[in-house]
Design a protein around this motif. Sequence first.
Motif, PDB file in Angstrom:
ATOM      1  N   LEU A  26       9.629   7.497 -11.036  1.00 25.59           N
ATOM      2  CA  LEU A  26      10.375   6.755 -10.017  1.00 25.59           C
ATOM      3  C   LEU A  26       9.907   7.182  -8.633  1.00 25.59           C
ATOM      4  CD1 LEU A  26      12.384   9.232  -9.199  1.00 25.59           C
ATOM      5  CD2 LEU A  26      13.914   8.223 -10.877  1.00 25.59           C
ATOM      6  N   ALA A  27      10.094   6.301  -7.673  1.00 24.01           N
ATOM      7  CA  ALA A  27       9.624   6.573  -6.312  1.00 24.01           C
ATOM      8  C   ALA A  27      10.545   5.894  -5.309  1.00 24.01           C
ATOM      9  CB  ALA A  27       8.195   6.064  -6.131  1.00 24.01           C
ATOM     10  N   ALA A  28      10.666   6.533  -4.145  1.00 28.14           N
ATOM     11  CA  ALA A  28      11.430   5.950  -3.042  1.00 28.14           C
ATOM     12  C   ALA A  28      10.721   6.275  -1.730  1.00 28.14           C
ATOM     13  CB  ALA A  28      12.854   6.496  -3.016  1.00 28.14           C
ATOM     14  N   GLN A  29      10.770   5.332  -0.785  1.00 27.55           N
ATOM     15  CA  GLN A  29      10.179   5.519   0.538  1.00 27.55           C
ATOM     16  C   GLN A  29      11.215   5.165   1.594  1.00 27.55           C
ATOM     17  OE1 GLN A  29       5.919   3.824  -1.147  1.00 27.55           O
ATOM     18  NE2 GLN A  29       6.459   3.360   0.954  1.00 27.55           N
ATOM     19  N   LEU A  30      11.320   6.011   2.609  1.00 26.46           N
ATOM     20  CA  LEU A  30      12.286   5.795   3.683  1.00 26.46           C
ATOM     21  C   LEU A  30      11.574   5.802   5.026  1.00 26.46           C
ATOM     22  CD1 LEU A  30      13.800   7.653   1.333  1.00 26.46           C
ATOM     23  CD2 LEU A  30      15.676   7.555   2.960  1.00 26.46           C
ATOM     24  N   TRP A  31      11.868   4.785   5.841  1.00 24.66           N
ATOM     25  CA  TRP A  31      11.357   4.712   7.206  1.00 24.66           C
ATOM     26  C   TRP A  31      12.486   5.165   8.126  1.00 24.66           C
ATOM     27  CZ3 TRP A  31       9.851   1.803   3.201  1.00 24.66           C
ATOM     28  CH2 TRP A  31       8.466   1.652   2.997  1.00 24.66           C
ATOM     29  N   MET A  32      12.313   6.346   8.734  1.00 28.12           N
ATOM     30  CA  MET A  32      13.390   7.017   9.462  1.00 28.12           C
ATOM     31  C   MET A  32      13.246   6.799  10.977  1.00 28.12           C
ATOM     32  SD  MET A  32      14.709   8.638   6.747  1.00 28.12           S
ATOM     33  CE  MET A  32      15.612  10.105   7.177  1.00 28.12           C
ATOM     34  N   LYS A  33      14.362   6.723  11.658  1.00 28.44           N
ATOM     35  CA  LYS A  33      14.336   6.639  13.123  1.00 28.44           C
ATOM     36  C   LYS A  33      13.875   7.954  13.754  1.00 28.44           C
ATOM     37  CE  LYS A  33      17.933   3.069  13.383  1.00 28.44           C
ATOM     38  NZ  LYS A  33      19.325   2.779  13.810  1.00 28.44           N
ATOM     39  N   PRO A  34      14.441   9.101  13.380  1.00 24.84           N
ATOM     40  CA  PRO A  34      13.959  10.355  13.970  1.00 24.84           C
ATOM     41  C   PRO A  34      12.656  10.812  13.335  1.00 24.84           C
ATOM     42  CG  PRO A  34      15.841  10.761  12.530  1.00 24.84           C
ATOM     43  CD  PRO A  34      15.615   9.291  12.520  1.00 24.84           C
ATOM     44  N   ASP A  35      11.874  11.564  14.097  1.00 24.10           N
ATOM     45  CA  ASP A  35      10.669  12.136  13.518  1.00 24.10           C
ATOM     46  C   ASP A  35      11.029  13.397  12.743  1.00 24.10           C
ATOM     47  OD1 ASP A  35      11.031  14.181  15.397  1.00 24.10           O
ATOM     48  OD2 ASP A  35       9.431  13.471  16.710  1.00 24.10           O
ATOM     49  N   LEU A  36      10.018  14.052  12.196  1.00 21.67           N
ATOM     50  CA  LEU A  36      10.267  15.185  11.305  1.00 21.67           C
ATOM     51  C   LEU A  36      11.002  16.308  12.029  1.00 21.67           C
ATOM     52  CD1 LEU A  36       9.721  16.227   8.430  1.00 21.67           C
ATOM     53  CD2 LEU A  36       7.607  17.245   9.281  1.00 21.67           C
ATOM     54  N   ALA A  37      10.567  16.650  13.233  1.00 20.14           N
ATOM     55  CA  ALA A  37      11.205  17.739  13.972  1.00 20.14           C
ATOM     56  C   ALA A  37      12.664  17.415  14.287  1.00 20.14           C
ATOM     57  CB  ALA A  37      10.434  18.021  15.258  1.00 20.14           C
ATOM     58  N   ALA A  38      12.916  16.166  14.702  1.00 18.78           N
ATOM     59  CA  ALA A  38      14.281  15.764  15.038  1.00 18.78           C
ATOM     60  C   ALA A  38      15.174  15.688  13.801  1.00 18.78           C
ATOM     61  CB  ALA A  38      14.269  14.420  15.756  1.00 18.78           C
ATOM     62  N   SER A  39      14.552  15.586  12.631  1.00 11.84           N
ATOM     63  CA  SER A  39      15.326  15.575  11.383  1.00 11.84           C
ATOM     64  C   SER A  39      15.795  16.974  11.004  1.00 11.84           C
ATOM     65  CB  SER A  39      14.478  14.991  10.250  1.00 11.84           C
ATOM     66  OG  SER A  39      14.121  13.659  10.527  1.00 11.84           O
ATOM     67  N   GLY A  40      15.161  17.996  11.600  1.00 14.33           N
ATOM     68  CA  GLY A  40      15.611  19.354  11.352  1.00 14.33           C
ATOM     69  C   GLY A  40      14.740  20.172  10.425  1.00 14.33           C
ATOM     70  N   TRP A  41      13.656  19.583   9.920  1.00 11.48           N
ATOM     71  CA  TRP A  41      12.729  20.369   9.097  1.00 11.48           C
ATOM     72  C   TRP A  41      11.850  21.192  10.036  1.00 11.48           C
ATOM     73  CZ3 TRP A  41      12.161  21.846   4.229  1.00 11.48           C
ATOM     74  CH2 TRP A  41      10.941  22.347   3.801  1.00 11.48           C
ATOM     75  N   PRO A  42      11.921  22.527   9.975  1.00 14.90           N
ATOM     76  CA  PRO A  42      11.289  23.346  11.012  1.00 14.90           C
ATOM     77  C   PRO A  42       9.838  23.739  10.760  1.00 14.90           C
ATOM     78  CG  PRO A  42      12.624  24.735   9.586  1.00 14.90           C
ATOM     79  CD  PRO A  42      12.777  23.324   9.074  1.00 14.90           C
ATOM     80  N   TYR A  43       9.273  23.331   9.613  1.00  9.85           N
ATOM     81  CA  TYR A  43       7.973  23.878   9.222  1.00  9.85           C
ATOM     82  C   TYR A  43       6.801  22.935   9.476  1.00  9.85           C
ATOM     83  CZ  TYR A  43      11.257  26.870   6.741  1.00  9.85           C
ATOM     84  OH  TYR A  43      12.294  27.709   6.438  1.00  9.85           O
ATOM     85  N   GLY A  44       7.056  21.782  10.028  1.00 10.37           N
ATOM     86  CA  GLY A  44       5.981  20.826  10.230  1.00 10.37           C
ATOM     87  C   GLY A  44       5.620  20.114   8.939  1.00 10.37           C
ATOM     88  N   GLU A  45       4.501  19.413   8.963  1.00 11.03           N
ATOM     89  CA  GLU A  45       4.061  18.610   7.818  1.00 11.03           C
ATOM     90  C   GLU A  45       3.929  19.480   6.568  1.00 11.03           C
ATOM     91  OE1 GLU A  45       0.593  15.404   7.538  1.00 11.03           O
ATOM     92  OE2 GLU A  45      -0.141  17.469   7.477  1.00 11.03           O
ATOM     93  N   THR A  46       4.665  19.124   5.522  1.00 10.03           N
ATOM     94  CA  THR A  46       4.725  19.949   4.317  1.00 10.03           C
ATOM     95  C   THR A  46       4.864  19.069   3.082  1.00 10.03           C
ATOM     96  OG1 THR A  46       6.023  21.530   5.639  1.00 10.03           O
ATOM     97  CG2 THR A  46       5.843  21.950   3.275  1.00 10.03           C
ATOM     98  N   LEU A  47       4.179  19.457   2.027  1.00  6.69           N
ATOM     99  CA  LEU A  47       4.427  18.866   0.712  1.00  6.69           C
ATOM    100  C   LEU A  47       5.398  19.781  -0.010  1.00  6.69           C
ATOM    101  CD1 LEU A  47       3.838  16.937  -1.672  1.00  6.69           C
ATOM    102  CD2 LEU A  47       1.897  18.406  -2.257  1.00  6.69           C
ATOM    103  N   VAL A  48       6.585  19.277  -0.306  1.00  7.47           N
ATOM    104  CA  VAL A  48       7.642  20.093  -0.903  1.00  7.47           C
ATOM    105  C   VAL A  48       7.830  19.696  -2.361  1.00  7.47           C
ATOM    106  CG1 VAL A  48      10.114  20.594  -0.876  1.00  7.47           C
ATOM    107  CG2 VAL A  48       8.831  20.513   1.259  1.00  7.47           C
ATOM    108  N   ALA A  49       7.857  20.698  -3.240  1.00 10.68           N
ATOM    109  CA  ALA A  49       8.018  20.444  -4.673  1.00 10.68           C
ATOM    110  C   ALA A  49       9.081  21.369  -5.246  1.00 10.68           C
ATOM    111  CB  ALA A  49       6.691  20.647  -5.390  1.00 10.68           C
TER     112      ALA A  49
END
Length: 737
Positions: A525-548
Amino acid sequence: MTKKRIAVLGGGLGAMSAVYGITSKPGWEAEYDITVYQMGWRLGGKGASGRGPNGRVQEHGLHIWLGFYENAFRLMHGMLRELKGTDGVFQSLDEAFQPMRRIGIMGEFDDGWKPWIIEFPKRDGTPGVGETHKHQTVWDIIVLSAEEITAWLWSALSEIGATHVAEVDDHEGFLSRFVHKIEHGAEEAASAVAKGLSGGVLGAITALIRHLPADMGQHHASHHESLLAMLRHLVERLEKAIAEEVRETPALRHAYQIADMVTAVFTAMIGNWSEIDEHGLDIFDDREFQEFLKKHGCADINAEVHRCGPLRDLYNLAFAFENGDPEHPNLAAGVALRGAVAILFCYKDAPSQKMMAGMGDTIFTPFYRLAQQRGVKVKLFHRLEEITWVEDGKGNGGKQVDALRFGIQATLKKGDYDPFVNIKGLDCWPQAPLTDQLNEGEAILKGPNGDGVCGWDGDWKGYDLEDFWTTWKNVDEVTLKRGEDFDLVILAIPPASHQFFAQSLVDASPAWAKMTEDVAAVRTLAAQLWMKPDLAASGWPYGETLVAAYQEPFDTWVDMAHLIPVEDWPAAETPGGINYLCGTMKGELPPRDEVGVTERADAEVEKLANEWLSTASGVLWPAISDGGALKPGQTVVHDDDAGEGHMKGQYWRGNVSPSELYVASHAGTISSRLDADESGFDNLIFAGDWTRNGLNAGCVEASVMSGLRASNAICGSPLLSDMVSYWSGVEKKETLK
């Protein structure tokens, strides 16, 4: 000379890599005439992508290339170099891919989920360009991995102020125990280890490995005993440190887990080194990887998927769960070992590479353009319905494919079908057929409910011509005959589909029957979300990351904001971020005559995504979440968009059609896979990640390797010796012919 006519069934990576291999042989035009037959309106198979509203990229799931994909990148480099100057395609690997070096592995602690962030070093080289890594023996693997792992462990322990864990106290008798043993076999190695002890047990391990001969036949038993004893000593120290910690840290836990797993792996490799050097890591494929680790001394807490984040990451990557159920992990040990070593230690530049557009745009547009340029014909809207066979009449039991029956899904108003829409200068595959070119276009557009009015760039409600259970009826039929329309066939459609169009062939070939019975497939299964805030404004502090290794069912997440420039959003609505989520989906393959299978699966994915976003988003995007739930108004949405809740206006799908399923690498099934030339029919060649190809995992590299092996079986090119291999047991010869 009469040309051999080749019918290629399917348009995924295996198929198109086979076509590329054959047409790269000098003078191929005089020998072969090639036609690719593909259902629906696009190439790509599981890797197909389409463009939807606002030119947004819509994938089957999260597709990222790994930095060790040497065969695949080599093919891409050659293809883009030949297409340089062609409009609508990327002009180089640098344009088509972007390196990603940061991985986050999630762990569930007493106070909640926490990420372990790993920043991988930049390595020399570009994937697919220049010299390849040559690691052929067990000792190659041990040297390669031990030096990397010991360096990482020391860095991790230093970061959390726990270097004492890897230090050596003379009163424990460490130096005298191990150096004395080593002296019986190699004074130089003993001296090096003694000096290395100043760097702790990790320094001693590195010193020993560096000073032993490359030929394991020259090693003394004491060398291996000492190496494994030092590793076990380190594991014991890490375990003790964790027990003494008042508040456990992710780095310390993962250091313990990885050291324990590495010790078990080295124990197995050292104990079986001569057999591995002869037959490859395939010798372990009958054992499930968790059981393999336990057998060779790994603690249960580090050898069980639900208790060990790094291990769960590997299983998530391979969708290694029976019938998509996370409660039933299953991964062949040889495949797991080969994949882990290649991913971690054999990459160039970065461990993973993001495509700079959808996989369809980045990979399959060039494939299509090059096929056109080289004179290969591609026939879309051809749904394979049946393959039949006959005995060859020579009295030796030989069999040949005799006929191919296709359903024609749609007919063209005129000329050839142009499959592309151009977005930001790229030729892209749309999410649906371009109905204005089809005689049946209006009926396809209206869809099964008769309410479809928007084309590919809107809320598509038309018929899905890729859906195995579609109610759309073929408008015509054509049967191709051996000797008249084709001489050779490349079957590049996965085994889950074979029962529906090739059952008589399966029944006539015991080996093929065993493959279709044993080689399992998994729904995703897969889902894609187009978000208004960017990654930093979303609160993820580590920058571009592949999370598993995160919360099921969407256990894997990655920020894909780099795609925003290749989509076509109005300035006022341009998203700040794009998030892709994926995982496995429970369930088996329903019967062919069942109705509404895909619609129910998609509805289930929407429900699961809404539930996940209501409970799990807070760890990833704390600034836009209330506790665990995504706050309202964070996604780009229009009032008339489809969907409900968090998923309104977003994209999601359940991959449940037989050709969309992920081909699993379960324990005890790898030996049932067949190589390109092992169909049992004289004029039928296999291609796809489901074959025995040297990697035997569901991934881009395996698909390309299989396609090139199919090419080799037909025309002898490329030579097998020219392909990069990964400690496998496939034949050590130049050609399959």
